[in-house]
Enzyme design. Structure first.
Site, PDB file in Angstrom:
ATOM      1  N   ARG A  49       1.130  -1.444  -0.064  1.00 55.54           N
ATOM      2  CA  ARG A  49      -0.068  -0.460   0.190  1.00 55.54           C
ATOM      3  C   ARG A  49       0.450   1.383   0.072  1.00 55.54           C
ATOM      4  NH1 ARG A  49      -3.325   1.582   5.149  1.00 55.54           N
ATOM      5  NH2 ARG A  49      -1.546   1.880   6.465  1.00 55.54           N
ATOM      6  N   VAL A 132      -4.662  18.993  17.393  1.00 56.60           N
ATOM      7  CA  VAL A 132      -6.084  19.315  17.901  1.00 56.60           C
ATOM      8  C   VAL A 132      -6.807  20.292  16.006  1.00 56.60           C
ATOM      9  CG1 VAL A 132      -6.834  21.316  19.224  1.00 56.60           C
ATOM     10  CG2 VAL A 132      -4.622  20.063  20.080  1.00 56.60           C
ATOM     11  N   GLY A 134      -7.269  19.256  13.880  1.00 61.32           N
ATOM     12  CA  GLY A 134      -6.909  18.651  12.158  1.00 61.32           C
ATOM     13  C   GLY A 134      -6.056  20.080  11.255  1.00 61.32           C
ATOM     14  N   ILE A 136      -7.191  23.097  10.748  1.00 62.17           N
ATOM     15  CA  ILE A 136      -7.457  24.849  12.329  1.00 62.17           C
ATOM     16  C   ILE A 136      -6.107  24.607  12.790  1.00 62.17           C
ATOM     17  CG2 ILE A 136      -8.434  25.751  13.658  1.00 62.17           C
ATOM     18  CD1 ILE A 136     -11.035  24.271  13.216  1.00 62.17           C
ATOM     19  N   GLY A 187     -18.993   6.349   7.007  1.00 65.75           N
ATOM     20  CA  GLY A 187     -18.218   6.920   6.788  1.00 65.75           C
ATOM     21  C   GLY A 187     -17.972   7.797   7.819  1.00 65.75           C
ATOM     22  N   LYS A 205      -7.596  16.640  23.198  1.00 68.24           N
ATOM     23  CA  LYS A 205      -7.910  18.327  22.429  1.00 68.24           C
ATOM     24  C   LYS A 205      -7.342  18.930  23.191  1.00 68.24           C
ATOM     25  CE  LYS A 205      -9.030  15.872  18.188  1.00 68.24           C
ATOM     26  NZ  LYS A 205     -10.253  15.828  16.961  1.00 68.24           N
TER      27      LYS A 205
HETATM   28  N1  HSE Z   1     -11.828  11.582  15.362  1.00 62.54           N
HETATM   29  C1  HSE Z   1     -11.927  12.202  15.251  1.00 62.54           C
HETATM   30  C2  HSE Z   1     -13.005  13.904  14.976  1.00 62.54           C
HETATM   31  C3  HSE Z   1     -10.831  13.108  14.506  1.00 62.54           C
HETATM   32  O1  HSE Z   1     -14.483  13.082  14.981  1.00 62.54           O
HETATM   33  O2  HSE Z   1     -13.318  14.829  14.571  1.00 62.54           O
HETATM   34  C4  HSE Z   1      -9.784  12.593  14.355  1.00 62.54           C
HETATM   35  O3  HSE Z   1      -9.654  13.206  15.974  1.00 62.54           O
END
Ligand code: HSE
Length: 444
Positions: A49, A132, A134, A136, A187, A205
């Site tokens: 992969r 924290v 993503g 941002i 998903g 976070k």
């Molecule tokens: N599982 C997290 C969320 C993303 O639903 O925001 C990764 O921290």
């Protein structure tokens, strides 16, 4: 200057995003960083992969330690996740003199003190913008952009899965279990969604943001964590009728006696911008004494949004790589030797000492004197009522129902006081079901 060399541990969704964005934007990134940034080695248990993502010309191995042992690698990106092998590999990479970039909020929230101490001792950086919210850049904002401020509080929607579920519950009037199944099918929620729906991911976070905001060590074990699994469609509907939305907030606040650190569903006035953050999006409000209120909004997860944060860290490291470690930005914004002392003046408060307002829903017998008894207990405890809503019994329990819902909003109250008065109300024979308590945050 020769390109800085990067080894990538784990090339799943985020790892492939990092690889692709670095390739696509390499020229602009090089101009910003002052040198090229090249992934030269990738480790993944699924070598085929990994090879499919990176193509030929890059070394792909199934043993992460081969990257750590390579003296040419300057930076290790850890995208394995979890507290187990990831902790061992991060500590080994630090010991080998590598800088580390990680998206692993769980690892840093629980083992951050050990990891940052090891990195400081070795003179390397551990960067974690992607951990924290993503994409941002909230770590950068808190650590650098807001550095003049005495931060007063932070409140964030920092888990996209739960925000998606709450948005769907409100939109469609459905209960939690039904929406969770749908979110898993689409998903938006993992097969095992425990960390998300129980608030643990958000707590990781907010623990990191709390440390950076107040200059205290990471203390995940002292966070109060409550998820969204007990929320019903009725509470979302009643909240709306009262002018509020229910959001899962990560909150950290400077209070008189210390610092609050908590994750739980919260009523937020519908007119606040953050109350209108829908679906899987994230948003964080930071209140500073000088700047006032600031809001950060964006994608909190996903391949390229998270890669955006990882690569920002790579660029920072490429720029500061040759700087004297004393002159780099401290991992937790404040000089490391001040963190432990700050715990004396800024201890994390137990939940019983938190002061907030409340939404209470009581299923009661629809008969004379019930409201008076309930409000009498609140008055005796010194809890001030902000608003009361009582539904028609027929509307709640169907035609001829002898039960109804009583919804009470309170003014600010200490949680310990509220616990005691809820226990007293619960003991009334006319209170027919467990009382629902949701905290309320005005965020003004
Ligand atoms: N599982 C997290 C969320 C993303 O639903 O925001 C990764 O921290």
């Amino acid at each position: 200057m020769k390109p800085i060399q990067v080894g990538l541990l784990g090339i799943g969704t985020v790892g492939s995003g990092v690889f692709n964005v670095l390739q696509r934007n390499q020229e602009e990134i090089r101009r910003r960083a002052g040198r090229g940034i090249e992934i030269t080695m990738v480790a993944d248990l699924d070598v085929a992969r990994a090879r499919a993502v990176v193509g030929e010309g890059i070394q792909v191995v199934n043993d992460a330690r081969a990257i750590i042992a390579n003296p040419d690698i300057d930076i290790v990106i850890e995208l394995i996740g979890g507290y187990g092998i990831a902790r061992a590999l991060v500590l080994e990479a630090i010991a080998a003199g590598k800088h580390v970039v990680t998206a692993n909020k769980a690892l840093l929230a629980v083992h951050g003190t050990e990891i940052f101490a090891a990195a400081s001792a070795k003179g390397v950086m551990v960067a974690f913008e992607a951990a924290v919210a993503g994409g941002i850049p909230i770590i950068k904002a808190l650590r650098e952009g807001l550095t003049a401020n005495r931060i007063q509080w932070i409140a964030g929607i920092i888990n996209g899965t739960t925000n998606f579920i709450l948005s769907e519950m409100r939109d469609k009037g459905l209960d939690f279990d039904v929406v969770l199944k749908e979110a898993q099918r689409l998903g938006y929620a993992e097969a095992d969604p425990t960390f998300d729906i129980e608030g643990v991911d958000a707590a990781h976070k907010v623990t990191l943001m709390s440390a950076i905001a107040f200059g205290i060590p990471v203390q995940f074990d002292k966070a109060y964590v409550e998820g969204i699994t007990k929320l019903g469609a009725a509470d979302i509907k009643y909240a709306e009728q009262l002018g509020y939305r229910i959001k899962l907030l990560g909150i950290t606040k400077r209070a008189d006696k210390g610092v609050e650190l908590r994750v739980h569903p919260s009523l937020v006035p519908a007119k606040r911008l953050i109350a209108n953050v829908e679906g899987a999006m994230n948003a964080v409000v930071v209140q500073g004494d000088a700047v006032g209120s600031t809001l950060y909004y964006g994608k909190g997860a996903g391949s390229e949004p998270t890669a955006s944060a990882v690569i920002a860290d790579l660029v920072d490291i490429a720029r500061l790589h040759t700087a004297d470690p004393e002159h780099r930005v401290p991992h937790l914004a404040f000089q490391a030797n001040t963190l432990a002392d700050a715990m004396g003046t800024l201890p994390l408060l137990p939940m019983s000492e938190v002061v907030t307002s409340y939404y209470l829903r009581l299923r009661v017998a629809d008969q004379a004197g019930v409201l008076a008894k309930v409000t009498g207990l609140l008055a005796e405890a010194g809890v001030s009522i902000d608003a009361v809503l009582q539904r028609e019994a027929d509307e709640v329990g169907g035609e001829g129902s002898t039960q109804t819902d009583l919804i009470i909003l309170t003014h600010d109250t200490r949680e310990g006081t509220m616990d005691a008065v809820i226990a007293q109300m619960q003991a009334l024979p006319t209170v027919l079901a467990p009382i629902t308590r949701i905290r309320k945050e005005e965020l003004n």
